[in-house]
Design a protein around this motif. Structure first.
Motif, short mmCIF file in Angstrom:
data_model
loop_
_atom_site.label_atom_id
_atom_site.label_comp_id
_atom_site.label_asym_id
_atom_site.label_seq_id
_atom_site.Cartn_x
_atom_site.Cartn_y
_atom_site.Cartn_z
N GLY A 58 0.84 -1.19 0.00
CA GLY A 58 0.00 0.00 0.00
C GLY A 58 0.88 1.23 0.00
N CYS A 59 1.64 1.41 1.07
CA CYS A 59 2.52 2.57 1.15
C CYS A 59 3.74 2.20 1.98
N VAL A 60 4.90 2.27 1.38
CA VAL A 60 6.13 1.86 2.05
C VAL A 60 6.39 2.74 3.27
N THR A 61 6.02 4.00 3.16
CA THR A 61 6.26 4.92 4.27
C THR A 61 5.49 4.48 5.51
N THR B 35 12.80 -3.93 -1.87
CA THR B 35 12.12 -4.88 -2.76
C THR B 35 10.61 -4.72 -2.89
N ILE B 36 9.98 -3.92 -2.03
CA ILE B 36 8.52 -3.86 -2.08
C ILE B 36 8.07 -2.61 -2.84
N PRO B 37 7.37 -2.79 -3.97
CA PRO B 37 6.82 -1.63 -4.67
C PRO B 37 5.57 -1.15 -3.95
N CYS B 38 5.38 0.17 -3.83
CA CYS B 38 4.18 0.67 -3.16
C CYS B 38 3.01 0.65 -4.14
N SER B 39 1.80 0.87 -3.63
CA SER B 39 0.61 0.68 -4.47
C SER B 39 0.65 1.54 -5.73
N LEU C 92 13.36 0.23 -11.27
CA LEU C 92 12.67 1.28 -10.52
C LEU C 92 12.01 0.75 -9.25
N THR C 93 11.62 -0.52 -9.25
CA THR C 93 11.09 -1.10 -8.02
C THR C 93 12.15 -1.11 -6.93
N LEU C 94 13.35 -1.49 -7.32
CA LEU C 94 14.42 -1.63 -6.34
C LEU C 94 15.08 -0.29 -6.02
N PHE C 95 14.86 0.67 -6.90
CA PHE C 95 15.50 1.97 -6.77
C PHE C 95 15.04 2.68 -5.49
N VAL C 96 15.76 3.75 -5.14
CA VAL C 96 15.52 4.46 -3.87
C VAL C 96 14.05 4.69 -3.56
N PRO C 97 13.71 4.61 -2.26
CA PRO C 97 12.35 4.93 -1.85
C PRO C 97 12.07 6.42 -2.05
N CYS C 98 10.78 6.77 -2.06
CA CYS C 98 10.39 8.16 -2.29
C CYS C 98 10.85 9.06 -1.13
#
Lengths: 84, 597
Positions: free
Chosen positions: B367-370, B395-399, B552-558
């Motif tokens: 849903g949301c990594v944050t 590794t986890i893509p957000c929604s 982009l999934t693995l790339f830096v979090p927002c």
């Protein structure tokens, strides 16, 4: 009675069996287990066993998943209808 | 006056809180979703909602938060799940030992009636010596009575338990909460007092309290034999074969509903509609005010224009996707499925140094990594928290991102979706295993309360989804505007071209992507999904889309989750995790580019 010698680990109990808890031998998790109703003297019904995974027990109306490594440290007796 | 709500996890405290104060707190059918304290007003009183706990001490973050909130209480409202009375009474008894007036609210009475459970509230009231009210907070039943009770004079605090009067002096003089913590062998209080309870005493107190709770339950509560269908479903969900089959079916369902239906059909339709109506309207309207081709015109209505493409992406692309995902997550949470998933996967999770409980932050991460990074507080220890935080960041893509990726991959067909999922899953296992080996200690065994399965309640699902969509728009819209502004400015000043040339060798040489995708990575820094959105525009071959999606999934979090990451893990570890994600993303992306057909 023979019950004394029949103490076993919760991780070895099969589905559908009833057991009474003798001892929770994990000091770190003992208080948490007690709050969920798992402590010495309590009757547990083994509702399901996930292979290589947790043992699911019911005590009263509460259902709790007990991780295998913790279940291996919970000592239980088979439950008998007649108290010794 | 301060009213503090306390109770076991998942008993409906948040709903009662909402009923009293009108403030909404997220509600779900998973133990431990309230990690922090919420405050609201009831007339001139302050109402405080606390995280659910099974008992009072300082074992976990929730307990620490709850104990500190209870110190401020003038009245304690103990919300009890009436269906779980024997379990909940343990905490009730602890709360009545705190020397403060207590009101017990027996919640979920609607289900008690439905299931013909015998529950003698009057008898319980007399035995406990505190007011006991009945409620079904979800339906609003009993809230008025509770308000009235709290508006009137508070009753006297219940009498302290007998064994307290026998205590020696330093302990007897402690505040009631500290005294309780001392019994719980709390290290700080043992130091203050100079000695702990005698060995084995804690267990004696526990057993006594447990017995008292069981006695009360025995006298005033009797369960009718429960319906068989939840039991059967439960067994199927936690059986390795049928359980995993259900997970697979769920994933296919997500792919079909969010990926195909929402991401392709709905998004395609919405985009087309906006592009044929809204965009030309803005362009002609704006042309009256600003000269077409000027700087301002391009900023507002150019390729990344704030009024044209930003609005289109936000409303036509991201909004439907995010809504789809939040809706699904809300249904899963409300049904009580997640604890079953945790139980099913516990054995597997132990191999990556976690117990099944880690399922919750990880699933929430979709849903949301944050938000998920904040929920890592429910995990048993530092070790688990570190592992989950790294897995979430890497590794986890957000929604939002997941929605866009599902959309991209659904356009290519399922082999690509599968390849994507396998790549990310492999990395997940590899990273988890590596961390498990590297970090000292071993995973804490699972001990998880399984709440009853229930059909998701439309009201709950609706509120939860709405809240999260509002949060998303609130957070995403400004950042998205900013991001597009930065990109457009970059184009106008030539900065973007320079950045693309700088990243060029990496993007074209190593990842084998078109040079234009460099902007995707720049956008990805701002919000993860923006980067993925940028992939939509680039003209790419299927395997390039796969490479782009994986990288982009693995790339830096927002930005938002980076901030949370640093706050939760500290600057040093945070920076290591952050930089690590770039390294892992590029490494994996490059490998995918070479191995994909």
């Amino acid at each position: 009675m023979a019950e004394r010698g029949m103490s076993m680990r919760l991780s070895d109990v099969g589905r559908g069996r009833r057991v009474t808890v003798v001892k929770v031998a994990d000091p770190r998790l003992r208080p948490q287990a007690a709050r969920l109703g798992i402590q010495a003297g309590v009757l547990l019904l083994v509702k399901a066993v996930v292979p290589q995974g947790p043992v699911i027990v019911q005590t009263g109306p509460v259902t709790v998943a007990v991780g295998r490594r913790l279940a291996a440290r919970i000592e239980v007796h088979p439950w008998t209808r007649k108290p010794v | 006056m301060v009213i503090v709500l306390a109770g076991n996890p998942n008993v409906g405290k948040s709903v009662v809180f909402h009923g009293l104060t009108g403030r909404y707190v997220e509600v779900s059918n998973f133990p431990g979703t309230t990690v922090s304290v919420s405050q609201g007003r009831l007339g001139s009183h302050t109402v405080v909602d606390t995280p659910g706990v099974y008992g009072l001490s300082r074992f976990t973050a929730e307990e620490r938060v709850a104990v500190e909130a209870l110190r401020t209480a003038d009245i304690i409202v103990n919300v009890v799940d009436a269906r779980h009375l024997p379990r909940d009474l343990f905490l009730t008894l602890q709360l009545t030992e705190l020397g403060r007036p207590v009101v017990v609210v027996l919640n979920m009475m609607d289900e008690i009636r439905r299931d013909h459970v015998f529950l003698d509230a009057d008898g319980l009231e007399e035995a406990l010596g505190v007011p006991v009210l009945k409620a079904a907070a979800v339906r609003g039943e009993g809230i008025v009575e509770l308000r009235q009770r709290l508006g009137g004079p508070a009753g006297p605090p219940p009498a302290p338990p007998m064994f307290w009067t026998k205590l020696a002096d330093p302990v007897r003089r402690l505040d009631a909460i500290d005294r309780l913590l001392w019994w719980e062998e709390d290290a700080t209080l043992i130091r203050t007092v100079g000695a702990g309870p005698a060995p084995g005493q804690q267990e004696v107190v526990y057993t006594r309290r447990r017995q008292a709770a069981d006695d009360l339950a025995h006298r005033f509560f009797r369960v009718a034999t429960s319906a068989k269908w939840p039991e059967r479903i439960d067994r199927l969900l936690m059986n390795p074969w049928t359980g995993l089959a259900f997970v697979a079916a769920l994933l296919v369902g997500v792919y079909e509903s969010v990926g195909v239906l929402v991401a392709n059909r709905l998004v395609g339709w919405a985009e087309l509609t906006l592009q044929s109506t809204w965009v030309p309207a803005v362009e002609t309207g704006l042309a009256h005010v600003v000269t077409p081709g000027s700087l301002i015109f391009r900023l507002l209505a150019g390729e990344y224009g704030l009024l044209t493409s930003t609005v289109t992406y936000l409303l036509a692309l991201l909004l439907p996707l995010v809504t789809g995902f939040y809706l699904l997550l809300a249904v899963l949470e409300d049904s009580g499925y997640l604890p079953r998933l945790a139980t099913l996967l516990d054995g597997w999770f132990l191999r990556v140094g976690l117990n099944g409980r880690a399922v919750i932050p990880l699933v929430l991460g979709f849903g949301c990594v944050t938000m998920a990074t904040l929920t890592t507080r429910i995990l048993s220890g530092e070790r688990e928290r570190t592992i989950v935080t790294v897995l979430l960041a890497w590794t986890i893509p957000c929604s939002a991102q997941m929605g866009v990726i599902t959309g991209l991959l659904a356009g290519l067909g399922w082999p690509y979706a599968l390849a994507y999922a396998m790549t990310v899953l492999t990395l997940f296992v590899a990273v988890g295993t590596m961390l498990d080996r590297m970090l000292p200690g071993e995973p804490v065994p699972l001990l998880l309360d399984l709440p009853p399965l229930r059909l998701p309640r439309p009201g709950n699902v609706f509120y939860k989804t709405r809240q999260q969509i509002l949060g998303f728009l609130w957070e995403a819209a400004p950042l998205f505007l900013m991001g597009n502004l930065v990109i457009e400015m970059g184009k106008l000043t030539g900065g973007l071209g320079w950045l693309e040339r700088m990243l060029g060798p990496l993007v074209t040489g190593w990842l084998r992507l078109p040079p234009a995708t460099a902007s995707a990575f720049v956008l990805g820094f701002i919000r993860r999904d923006f980067g993925t959105v940028a992939l939509y525009q680039a003209d790419m071959a299927p395997h390039q889309i796969l490479t782009g999606a994986v990288t982009l999934t693995l790339f830096v979090p927002c930005i938002a989750s980076t901030l949370v990451l640093f706050r939760e893990r500290g600057v040093k570890n945070g920076a290591a995790i952050w930089l690590g994600s770039i390294f892992v993303a590029l490494l994996t992306g490059g490998l995918v580019a070479r191995l994909a057909p």
